[in-house]
Design a protein around this motif. Sequence first.
Motif, PDB file in Angstrom:
ATOM      1  N   LEU A  21       0.922  -1.380   0.003  1.00 17.84           N
ATOM      2  CA  LEU A  21       0.046  -0.014  -0.088  1.00 17.84           C
ATOM      3  C   LEU A  21       0.810   1.290  -0.017  1.00 17.84           C
ATOM      4  O   LEU A  21       0.565   2.077  -0.783  1.00 17.84           O
ATOM      5  N   SER A  22       1.834   1.309   0.935  1.00 15.28           N
ATOM      6  CA  SER A  22       2.608   2.409   0.845  1.00 15.28           C
ATOM      7  C   SER A  22       3.681   2.507  -0.168  1.00 15.28           C
ATOM      8  O   SER A  22       3.709   3.825  -0.726  1.00 15.28           O
ATOM      9  N   ALA A  23       4.089   1.617  -0.940  1.00 11.69           N
ATOM     10  CA  ALA A  23       4.905   1.657  -2.140  1.00 11.69           C
ATOM     11  C   ALA A  23       4.000   2.280  -3.238  1.00 11.69           C
ATOM     12  O   ALA A  23       4.350   3.023  -4.146  1.00 11.69           O
ATOM     13  N   ASP A  24       2.719   1.697  -3.481  1.00 15.48           N
ATOM     14  CA  ASP A  24       1.517   2.201  -4.605  1.00 15.48           C
ATOM     15  C   ASP A  24       1.687   3.659  -4.323  1.00 15.48           C
ATOM     16  O   ASP A  24       1.530   4.403  -5.416  1.00 15.48           O
ATOM     17  N   ALA A  25       1.432   4.072  -3.053  1.00 14.86           N
ATOM     18  CA  ALA A  25       1.234   5.459  -3.031  1.00 14.86           C
ATOM     19  C   ALA A  25       2.615   6.271  -3.135  1.00 14.86           C
ATOM     20  O   ALA A  25       2.231   7.276  -3.828  1.00 14.86           O
ATOM     21  N   THR A  26       3.633   5.863  -2.854  1.00  9.69           N
ATOM     22  CA  THR A  26       4.700   6.347  -3.223  1.00  9.69           C
ATOM     23  C   THR A  26       5.081   6.750  -4.699  1.00  9.69           C
ATOM     24  O   THR A  26       5.318   7.733  -5.322  1.00  9.69           O
ATOM     25  N   VAL A  27       4.801   5.264  -5.503  1.00 10.75           N
ATOM     26  CA  VAL A  27       4.936   5.420  -6.728  1.00 10.75           C
ATOM     27  C   VAL A  27       4.088   6.353  -7.670  1.00 10.75           C
ATOM     28  O   VAL A  27       4.483   7.227  -8.420  1.00 10.75           O
ATOM     29  N   GLN A  28       2.676   6.462  -7.107  1.00 14.07           N
ATOM     30  CA  GLN A  28       1.760   7.368  -7.829  1.00 14.07           C
ATOM     31  C   GLN A  28       2.109   8.794  -7.815  1.00 14.07           C
ATOM     32  O   GLN A  28       2.097   9.550  -8.392  1.00 14.07           O
ATOM     33  N   HIS A  29       2.756   8.983  -6.318  1.00 11.02           N
ATOM     34  CA  HIS A  29       3.193  10.329  -6.035  1.00 11.02           C
ATOM     35  C   HIS A  29       4.322  10.796  -7.038  1.00 11.02           C
ATOM     36  O   HIS A  29       4.332  12.006  -7.238  1.00 11.02           O
ATOM     37  N   GLN A  30       5.260   9.836  -7.167  1.00 15.16           N
ATOM     38  CA  GLN A  30       6.382  10.265  -7.844  1.00 15.16           C
ATOM     39  C   GLN A  30       6.074  10.326  -9.407  1.00 15.16           C
ATOM     40  O   GLN A  30       6.570  11.368 -10.335  1.00 15.16           O
ATOM     41  N   ILE A  31       5.258   9.517  -9.990  1.00 12.99           N
ATOM     42  CA  ILE A  31       4.612   9.571 -11.416  1.00 12.99           C
ATOM     43  C   ILE A  31       4.124  11.064 -11.625  1.00 12.99           C
ATOM     44  O   ILE A  31       4.368  11.753 -12.820  1.00 12.99           O
ATOM     45  N   GLN A  32       3.361  11.356 -10.555  1.00 12.79           N
ATOM     46  CA  GLN A  32       2.664  12.889 -10.676  1.00 12.79           C
ATOM     47  C   GLN A  32       3.706  13.848 -10.932  1.00 12.79           C
ATOM     48  O   GLN A  32       3.448  14.905 -11.594  1.00 12.79           O
ATOM     49  N   GLN A  33       5.089  13.874 -10.369  1.00 14.87           N
ATOM     50  CA  GLN A  33       5.991  14.656 -10.434  1.00 14.87           C
ATOM     51  C   GLN A  33       6.698  14.883 -11.870  1.00 14.87           C
ATOM     52  O   GLN A  33       7.394  15.677 -12.041  1.00 14.87           O
TER      53      GLN A  33
END
Lengths: 183, 163
Positions: free
Chosen positions: B92-104
């Motif tokens: 769950l935390s990894a998914d959230a991190t990836v999504q956040h980074q992709i948005q950047q």
Amino acid sequence: MAVDTADEFLLQQFREPATREAGYTAIIKKYQERLYWHIRRMVEDHDDTNDILQNVFIRVWNALDNFREDSGLFTWLYRIATNESLTFIERKKKKGALSLDKMQETVGNRVKADKDIDSAKLERKLQMAIRELPEKQRLVFNLRYFDEMPYNEMSRMLDTSEGALKASYHHAVKKIEDFILNH
Amino acid sequence: MAPDNDFRKELEELSPILSKIRRDGIYTAPPPGYFEELPSNILSRVKEAKVIEMKPLRRIWRTLAAAVATGAVLVTGWILIGDNSPAGHSNLSADATVQHQIQQVSDTEMAAYIDRNSVATGNDYLLTSGPITDDDVPLVLADVSDQELQQYVDQNLPTTKLN
């Protein structure tokens, strides 16, 4: 009026956990009959009297630790019994369930069973006359006529002046006499 | 209570009739044995009330205990029913991190990345997977009908007849 020696002993018993129930039972035994009749003359029915009397002593159990002894124990008990009786009468009045029929039936049965009819008639009339009195006046009349309570003690109990109590009693006696003579 | 000595005199003066009536005959007596039984009846009611009645402090403790028990049941239920494994947490935390980074990442950078790392498909696969050997021919032409093969030959081979 201070608590008398015998009552003081009973109160001490009640305050000791080891003798609490014994002291309480002794207080009930000492005063139950006088309180019974005091309540009975107010509400007339035995079952109602029994309920009220039991409630009075249960209140006593809960409140006796706070009894300040600035009045006699009996005066204090009488006051509780009086308040309980008046509350009961008020509640029944509101319900419209003051069992007048039941009272009259009881009196009627007793009159039939009585050998001395004239005496019984007089007693029945007295009972009916007492019932006609306003509650507070009935209370004063009962305390004086049946219990022969001195006015000064009644004054402490009801928190009313002796003069007012005397006037109330005299009025009550006159009303009752008129009722007996005219019915 | 001591009897009032003046009572009799007072009543006789006020009402001779009332002074002659028997006062103890007005009401019927209570049932036999009533006063003997009353103290024990009252005492048993008092004891009964003591058992039922709870003091305020006990009520507070009971409420707190109920709240703790309810909380324990809820937490236990969440542990048993919900996804509480370490892997679940880390996913769950990894998914959230990836999504956040992709948005950047900008669209241009994203397109460049795709160009560099796109997966080969269709004809590209055939071209990049090395030369076709004779062993590959049956597999490659398995779905091609004889008619289609003849048509291909007619279109692509030289039209000169061999003598």
